[in-house]
Design an enzyme around this catalytic site. Structure first.
Site, PDB file in Angstrom:
ATOM      1  N   CYS A 154       0.761  -1.248   0.000  1.00 43.05           N
ATOM      2  CA  CYS A 154       0.000   0.000   0.000  1.00 43.05           C
ATOM      3  C   CYS A 154       0.794   1.301   0.000  1.00 43.05           C
ATOM      4  O   CYS A 154       0.737   2.069  -0.957  1.00 43.05           O
ATOM      5  CB  CYS A 154      -0.920  -0.017   1.209  1.00 43.05           C
ATOM      6  N   HIS A 201      -2.571   6.915   4.614  1.00 38.14           N
ATOM      7  CA  HIS A 201      -1.488   5.939   4.780  1.00 38.14           C
ATOM      8  C   HIS A 201      -0.150   6.408   4.213  1.00 38.14           C
ATOM      9  O   HIS A 201       0.645   5.608   3.702  1.00 38.14           O
ATOM     10  CB  HIS A 201      -1.890   4.591   4.150  1.00 38.14           C
TER      11      HIS A 201
END
Length: 534
Positions: A72, A128
């Site tokens: 990610c 993130h």
């Protein structure tokens, strides 16, 4: 008086130029599906139902040789900067809830570039990219607004995120914690927020909407990882495997959201001047990874590996601005290509972007044009000691890819009884020709799934490549499922690709990972929320 008139004329000219520029600048809707595997979309022949995603894909340009990072944070950093993670220090694993680092602040990122061109910029969903200091939050890095969460995953309903060893809420409106939306399913909520941004947008300015869904990432692995309202799960009566059935509900909620997004763009008239990008951030977590139920069939491997199942992404572009549509793009494309492509579309000059690893590929996409890239560096991880690169038709894989855990082929659960055959049904087999990729489509308009022909699986498929011992070489066009290591037959190609990795190493910066600070990050000390603590 004369000086005042000159100033007024200059101002009017600047305003006129601004209006002309704004009128030609497309809206950019950038959608990320989190952890969606190759076999989790209908246009790849999945058991999942994605009619809205499929329709947009078939009407636009499907990216068939499109590569992302294997996990990610690295992918999101590449989208934002146009730089490969080895050049931003994001090449090793992901940012944890309690690790004090993020995408370095010395990098200008996509919303900042687009704001300089007059765009309104909004982010919804997952961040993130760092949250240990306030300066790393989205609205401090170019976004006019942000609603979503800062960490890697959380519960879809109560928005609590697990850490080690602490748990806490992770939900924010701009920089402010939100504690009042328990019970709101995040996929539906993010869609609703995106619809509102679009419907209330002042169309005298171009819009950049970064919609990073939580779906279909697993929730908290120590609680309830797969979550969807029952109405979505009920759409999959033929799937008997319970985790895959619930996962289907998660996919279906996402697909409904994409359909709603299209509807509001059409209703407002904005679709006529919009470029919609859809991408995954990495391959699907299969084989029990994160207790998820994604699938990369028939590709090899899993999220967080260098196999095709970890790095070959689902992606498409939909826009009336494309000069050619309804086709499959087989040219290589990489996640770093989005920033220079979008910046150029927005009216900027991609050559002004500093030290880019990506390319402006708009003309290639729009015209089904000639290839821009000839290679893709998948990653170099100096901590876990692995690397992989694709050059032309060949791919080199070397090092400890997954410690032997996720190196195999993982069919949808209901097909596992036949996984040793690695074959499709008769209807699908009728559409295969030779050992190359073939596509099933109607005579006039592409409308059926892309299929990957693996060929016959050799008996030594699991053992002929041991990358921890020696580099492995695959010819991807004829061996997309990485069955046959041909390194022994082509030592000169192995040497060439190995040398390219060595050259990349010379340009690499050290990983930015820092030791965890669980006490400092503990949500108990911050009102029960994950967020800045330094």
């Amino acid at each position: 008086m004369e000086q005042h008139s000159l100033w007024l004329i200059t101002l009017l000219m600047l305003l006129y130029v601004h209006e002309i520029l704004s009128a030609n600048q497309p809206n950019i809707i950038f959608v990320i599906a989190d952890d969606m595997g190759w076999h989790d979309v209908g246009f790849h022949g999945s058991d999942m139902l994605t009619p809205n995603i499929d329709k947009l894909a078939y009407e636009g340009v499907i990216l068939n040789n499109y590569y992302v990072s294997p996990i990610c944070s690295p992918t999101r950093s590449a989208i934002m900067t146009g730089r490969h993670p080895i050049h931003t220090g994001m090449q090793h694993k992901v940012i944890r809830n309690d690790t004090p680092y993020g995408l370095p602040l010395n990098f200008t990122i996509m919303p900042q570039y687009l704001k300089s061109l007059g765009y309104d910029t909004h982010a919804v969903g997952k961040w993130h990219l760092g949250h240990f200091k306030k300066e790393y939050l989205p609205t401090l890095r170019g976004f006019d607004s942000f609603f979503g969460y800062l960490t890697g995953h959380e519960d879809y309903f109560d928005h609590v995120a697990e850490g080690s060893p602490y748990w806490g809420k992770d939900f924010r409106n701009n920089t402010d914690p939100v504690a009042t939306m328990d019970g709101d399913y995040s996929t539906e909520l993010y869609t609703s927020l995106a619809e509102n941004i679009i419907s209330t947008h002042n169309q005298s300015k171009p819009l950049f909407l970064y919609l990073a869904y939580q779906a279909v990432h697993a929730g908290n692995s120590q609680a309830d990882p797969l979550q969807a309202p029952q109405k979505y799960i009920d759409r999959f009566p033929n799937i008997t495997n319970i985790p895959r059935k619930i996962f289907g509900g998660m996919v279906s909620a996402l697909d409904d959201g994409i359909g709603n997004l299209r509807s509001v763009l059409e209703k407002t008239g904005m679709m006529n001047n919009t470029v919609l990008v859809f991408t995954t951030d990495n391959g699907g977590p299969t084989n029990g990874y994160d207790r998820n139920a994604a699938c990369n069939w028939p590709l090899r491997g899993c999220k967080n590996t260098m196999w095709e199942g970890g790095v070959r992404g689902n992606g498409f572009v939909h826009s009336p601005l494309l000069r050619k549509t309804g086709y499959i793009m087989d040219n290589l494309m990489h996640i770093t290509d989005w920033l220079p492509t979008i910046y150029s579309l927005a009216g900027g000059n991609a050559s002004d972007l500093p030290n880019q690893d990506g390319y402006n590929v708009w003309n290639m996409l729009s015209d089904d044009g000639q290839p821009i890239r000839t290679s893709v560096l998948h990653n170099i991880d100096p901590i876990q000691n692995f690397a992989a690169i694709r050059v032309g038709e060949y791919k080199l894989v070397m090092g400890d890819i997954s410690n032997g855990r996720d190196d195999s082929w993982y069919p949808p659960p209901d097909l596992k009884k036949n996984h040793h055959k690695l074959r499709f049904n008769d209807k699908q087999l009728n559409n295969f020709k030779g050992d190359k990729f073939t596509y099933r489509m109607s005579s006039e308009k592409m409308s059926k799934p892309i299929t990957v022909n693996c060929g016959k699986r050799p008996v030594d498929a699991d053992t002929n490549c041991l990358p921890k011992s020696k580099p492995c070489l695959f010819h991807i066009p004829t061996d997309p499922c990485e069955f046959t290591n041909i390194a022994y037959q082509h030592p000169e190609i192995v040497a060439e690709l190995y040398q390219k990795i060595e050259e990349y190493k010379k340009t690499m910066v050290p990983p930015g990972n820092k030791p965890a600070d669980p006490k400092g990050a503990n949500p108990y000390n911050h009102g029960g929320f994950w967020g800045p603590w330094m």
